[in-house]
Every structure is written in structure tokens, then in C-alpha cells.
Motif scaffolding. Structure first.
Motif, PDB file in Angstrom:
ATOM      1  N   GLN A 129       0.833  -1.206   0.000  1.00 22.78           N
ATOM      2  CA  GLN A 129       0.000   0.000   0.000  1.00 22.78           C
ATOM      3  C   GLN A 129       0.865   1.253   0.000  1.00 22.78           C
ATOM      4  N   HIS A 130       1.928   1.244   0.808  1.00 24.91           N
ATOM      5  CA  HIS A 130       2.747   2.443   0.973  1.00 24.91           C
ATOM      6  C   HIS A 130       3.576   2.743  -0.281  1.00 24.91           C
ATOM      7  N   VAL A 131       4.206   1.727  -0.864  1.00 24.99           N
ATOM      8  CA  VAL A 131       5.042   2.016  -2.026  1.00 24.99           C
ATOM      9  C   VAL A 131       4.190   2.420  -3.231  1.00 24.99           C
ATOM     10  N   VAL A 132       3.005   1.827  -3.376  1.00 24.86           N
ATOM     11  CA  VAL A 132       2.125   2.198  -4.484  1.00 24.86           C
ATOM     12  C   VAL A 132       1.654   3.643  -4.319  1.00 24.86           C
ATOM     13  N   GLU A 133       1.305   4.013  -3.086  1.00 20.40           N
ATOM     14  CA  GLU A 133       0.866   5.391  -2.839  1.00 20.40           C
ATOM     15  C   GLU A 133       1.979   6.408  -3.081  1.00 20.40           C
ATOM     16  N   ASN A 134       3.222   5.932  -3.024  1.00 24.24           N
ATOM     17  CA  ASN A 134       4.360   6.820  -3.250  1.00 24.24           C
ATOM     18  C   ASN A 134       4.933   6.708  -4.657  1.00 24.24           C
TER      19      ASN A 134
END
Length: 270
Positions: free
Chosen positions: A42-47
Motif C-alpha cells: 500500500q505504501h510504495v504504491v501510494e508513493n
């Protein structure tokens, strides 16, 4: 989306592919699957990164094979995914045995498109004690674990899970139960054979051939892969940069997920 990548006749890997941008290939630990990285995904996709999560053969939604659980064969599996998805300028993130597999892969393939690696509590250079290497479990202890798994898979994995989380972090029983169920979706064959590889593989010669940035992130309370593993890698690999995470056990990806996620984005951007 999910890909099915052929690794041998009638055997396919499950590979989750989410988002766009620079690809980041995640290699999970034993005996879990790529879903263990859901908070990181979730975090890397959002970034702005593309999450590529591989289920190793015998784990998660990948097919179970009779053999091929040695590090060399799994490194070949990883390369098949890289080739099939035509990945360029990619980064590998490996947790636990996934960290050891990252090292094996980088050593074997020396792929110019591999930009860097980030290792979370890596199970290398050796998971067990050896001559001039007094860290980790003893080989016979892993053999006992393998025999216990073969006798009563759920009980053995549940017992092993007792040392997975640090007593210094507040992890809910609900998450511990969830993670235990996640690991028990793995095949018995894969669970046993990859544990045997953890016992038998020694990467101390392989790591000397790796010439790219490697960022190690290791919990100071790790009772599965002691922080001395990363300290040894730091001594022998000139490009290994170790970040210690205080009060984190082996499950630092959840226990300290905000810290880990922030470090991931920091190192991905370097």
C-alpha cells in the motif's frame, strides 16, 4: 493484477503486480507469502512505485513442485519473473529468507537492471551456525523443526511463531492469529524443503561478488535472524549499509511498519 509465470512444465508462480512507476520486487519470508507485505505494498504504491510481489513455489497461490526449493533454483524463478515482466531499473526488497534469496539472485545474475536491494532481517549469509560463524540456530535444531513440521504442521509453525514477534512491541493477538493462518496456507512440501535450504545454504562466498547498494534494516530484538547476520554482511560487503531498528523483533515489517515504510521510501529514492 496477478500474473501466472511458468517456472516448469505445469507449474506457475503467482505474482501480484500493483501500481505504476519504478518496479520494486518483494521476496517474502518463510513460511509466509507475498501478502505479508500488504502494508508495504500500500505504501510504495501510494508513493509512486510499482509493487511486484512473488509467491515462491510451494507458497501462497503459487504451484507446489516436488523439488526446486534450493536457493539457486529460486533465484532462477526470480529471473523468470524479471524476464517475463520485462522489468527495467528494478529494486528488490527481501525479508528473512527472501533477503538470503536476494543475495543469491544478485550474486548469480549480476543483472545490470537491478539498481539496489533492501533487506529486512535477512537470513544470511548463513541461517545456522558454522565454522567461524557462531550466529543463529544450530543445524540439528532446524532438523528438529523440520521433523516437527512433518509430524504436525500447524502445531510446529504455531510454536515457532512464539519467537517471531518481539515482547517489546504491542502486536494484537488478532494480528498474530491472522499471520499464523497466513503461514499455514503454505504447502507442507514447500515449508519443509525451504526450511532445509535455510539449514543447508551458505552464502558467505556469494556475497563477496555483489557490487551494488544494499540497505539492511534489522530489528535489535530479532530472535529468528539475529542482528549479527546483518553485522556480518556489513563487515564483508563494502556496499552494505545497516540501519538498526530498536525494540523490533523479526516481524519488524508489522511491529514497526511506519518506521519501516518510511525507510523503504527513503532508500528507494536514493
Amino acid at each position: 493484477m496477478a500474473h501466472k509465470i511458468k517456472i516448469e512444465e505445469n507449474a506457475y508462480l503467482n505474482v501480484e503486480d500493483i501500481g505504476e512507476g519504478q518496479p520494486v520486487v518483494f521476496l517474502h519470508g518463510w513460511p509466509a507469502n507475498n501478502k505479508m507485505f500488504e502494508y508495504q505494498a500500500q505504501h510504495v504504491v501510494e508513493n509512486g512505485y510499482r509493487y511486484i510481489g512473488i509467491d515462491h513455489r510451494g507458497f501462497g497461490l503459487s504451484d507446489t513442485t516436488a523439488s526446486g526449493y534450493d536457493y539457486n533454483s529460486i533465484a532462477d524463478d526470480i529471473q523468470k519473473v524479471i524476464t517475463e515482466l520485462k522489468l527495467k531499473n528494478y529494486i528488490i526488497v527481501g525479508f528473512s529468507v527472501g533477503g538470503a534469496l536476494s543475495l543469491k539472485y544478485a550474486s548469480k545474475y549480476n543483472n545490470p537492471n537491478l539498481q539496489k536491494m533492501i533487506l529486512l532481517g535477512p537470513a544470511g549469509p548463513s541461517f545456522v551456525q558454522r565454522d567461524d560463524y557462531p550466529y543463529g540456530m544450530k543445524a540439528n535444531e532446524v532438523t528438529d523443526l523440520v521433523n516437527a513440521i512433518s509430524d504436525d504442521h500447524p502445531k510446529a509453525i504455531t510454536d515457532f511463531g512464539e519467537v517471531f514477534f518481539s515482547s517489546n512491541t504491542n502486536v494484537s493477538n488478532a494480528y498474530k492469529d491472522y499471520f499464523n493462518r497466513l503461514t499455514l496456507t503454505s504447502s507442507l512440501i514447500g515449508t519443509v524443503k525451504l526450511a532445509e535450504s535455510l539449514r543447508d545454504e551458505d552464502l558467505r562466498k556469494d556475497v563477496n561478488t555483489i557490487d551494488l547498494p544494499v540497505y539492511g534494516i534489522h530489528g535489535t530484538d530479532d530472535a529468528v535472524c539475529p542482528i549479527q547476520f546483518s553485522e556480518e554482511l556489513e563487515k564483508t560487503m563494502p556496499n552494505y549499509q545497516l540501519t538498526r531498528v530498536s525494540d523490533a523483533g523479526h516481524a519488524l515489517f508489522f511491529e514497526k511498519k511506519q518506521k519501516i515504510n518510511d525507510l523503504l521510501i527513503e532508500f528507494l529514492a536514493k
